[in-house]
Design an enzyme around this catalytic site. Structure first.
Site, PDB file in Angstrom:
ATOM      1  N   ARG A   1     -75.565 -45.819 -39.308  1.00  0.00           N
ATOM      2  CA  ARG A   1     -75.090 -45.379 -38.178  1.00  0.00           C
ATOM      3  C   ARG A   1     -73.803 -46.236 -37.845  1.00  0.00           C
ATOM      4  NH1 ARG A   1     -73.821 -41.588 -36.071  1.00  0.00           N
ATOM      5  NH2 ARG A   1     -75.721 -40.860 -36.948  1.00  0.00           N
TER       6      ARG A   1
ATOM      7  N   ASP B   1     -41.845 -39.664 -15.437  1.00  0.00           N
ATOM      8  CA  ASP B   1     -43.759 -39.345 -15.174  1.00  0.00           C
ATOM      9  C   ASP B   1     -43.821 -38.134 -14.486  1.00  0.00           C
ATOM     10  OD1 ASP B   1     -46.194 -40.059 -15.177  1.00  0.00           O
ATOM     11  OD2 ASP B   1     -45.956 -40.848 -13.053  1.00  0.00           O
TER      12      ASP B   1
ATOM     13  N   GLU C   1     -41.086 -46.855 -15.478  1.00  0.00           N
ATOM     14  CA  GLU C   1     -41.480 -45.730 -15.083  1.00  0.00           C
ATOM     15  C   GLU C   1     -40.668 -45.092 -13.946  1.00  0.00           C
ATOM     16  OE1 GLU C   1     -45.883 -44.208 -14.374  1.00  0.00           O
ATOM     17  OE2 GLU C   1     -44.869 -44.888 -12.547  1.00  0.00           O
TER      18      GLU C   1
ATOM     19  N   LYS D   1     -44.161 -50.156 -13.586  1.00  0.00           N
ATOM     20  CA  LYS D   1     -44.713 -48.926 -13.022  1.00  0.00           C
ATOM     21  C   LYS D   1     -44.516 -49.110 -11.619  1.00  0.00           C
ATOM     22  CE  LYS D   1     -47.596 -46.372 -15.419  1.00  0.00           C
ATOM     23  NZ  LYS D   1     -48.551 -45.846 -16.203  1.00  0.00           N
TER      24      LYS D   1
ATOM     25  N   LYS E   1     -54.523 -46.588 -23.197  1.00  0.00           N
ATOM     26  CA  LYS E   1     -55.870 -46.249 -22.604  1.00  0.00           C
ATOM     27  C   LYS E   1     -56.722 -46.168 -23.780  1.00  0.00           C
ATOM     28  CE  LYS E   1     -53.942 -43.496 -19.083  1.00  0.00           C
ATOM     29  NZ  LYS E   1     -53.698 -42.069 -18.433  1.00  0.00           N
TER      30      LYS E   1
END
Length: 294
Positions: free
Chosen positions: A108, A231, A210, A182, A150
């Protein structure tokens, strides 16, 4: 043990900790595969074939091998394809033979990592292919697909490895190797230009900034940004942004990019498109493993 190596990745620790989790090492009653030990004779042997049930881009086979060899160092394993290969449904990926209990205990964990990483590699290849219809006058692909941060905690190095197997490239590996300014950073600093200046004065390189409006581009470049993340801009606005930048720094389209929109955004002239779902949302590939006694 497999010779699979990646910077910042401890293969032996990963294999041990993953198997320990499955076996319940350190927990009451843990430390063993109760099903295999109660059902399978200690000296029984198995032969098996790992195969793909869908068309996939393969990633993670060396890790699967490492799981099996950790529990049965004497097992024989033959990899039939390589990571990065695009294979058709029904393709055999690996043949193996060894102690039945050991192979079943590792099964597994081995499958999980191949399914997960192959899913990421497959999605990355789909996005790369979706950009290929848009080329400049010289006929070369001008836009590169990037991933993001992410990623699942603890799996970043492996997930970004899978992205590369699919034909895309890695963006930042973490918080340490580039500044990424950002909107929340800008909110504290006051303006885009001031945020970039602070990073520049701290000696940080490279500086990615950004911007979500065209009027932020010039202040960011003047302050010393090395890379602009454009963005949530439409293809038309991206073309305007690329014209304003005029080659002075790298440009990246981000936000609102999927298989239906990436081609138009790539054709705007940006250097990069980044897609978080490559590592955040890729479905597991359908890879199976069938054993039989020998």
């Amino acid at each position: 043990m497999s010779q699979f190596t990646l910077p910042g990745f401890d293969l032996d620790h990963f294999i041990r900790s993953t198997l320990d989790e499955d076996l319940g090492v350190g927990l009451p009653g843990g430390g063993k595969d109760v099903t295999s030990e109660s059902v399978i004779p200690a000296d029984a042997r198995f032969a098996g074939v790992m195969d793909s049930r869908d068309p996939v881009v393969v990633a993670g086979l060396p890790l699967a091998e490492a799981f099996f060899r950790h529990l049965d160092p004497e097992c024989t394993i033959e990899a039939l394809v390589s990571d990065g290969d695009a294979v058709a449904a029904g393709t055999d990926l690996m043949r193996l033979q060894g102690n039945a209990r050991a192979l079943l205990t590792a099964e597994r964990s081995a499958l999980n990592i191949v399914q997960h990483l192959s899913g990421i590699a497959t999605m990355a290849r789909e996005y790369v292919d979706a950009m290929r219809g848009h080329r400049n006058g010289g006929g070369s692909l001008t836009c590169t697909l990037l991933d993001t941060r992410k990623t699942l905690p603890g799996l970043r190095v492996l997930e970004k490895y899978a992205v590369r197997q699919g034909g895309a490239q890695n963006h930042r590996m973490g918080l340490y190797d580039a500044a990424m300014i950002k909107d929340n950073h800008v909110a504290v600093a006051g303006t885009v230009g001031e945020a970039v200046r602070r990073a520049r004065d701290a000696g940080v390189e490279p500086i990615i900034c950004e911007v979500d409006r065209l009027d932020q581009i010039e202040p960011a470049i003047e302050a010393g940004a090395h890379h602009l993340l454009l963005d949530n801009m439409s293809p038309d606005v991206l073309r305007e942004a690329v014209a304003i930048v005029n080659g002075r720094t790298a440009t990246e389209a981000s936000g609102g990019i999927n298989l239906d929109t990436i081609a138009a955004k790539a054709a705007s002239g940006v250097d990069y498109c980044s897609v978080g779902r490559l590592t955040q949302s890729a479905p597991a590939a359908d890879v199976g493993l069938d054993f039989k006694p020998v």
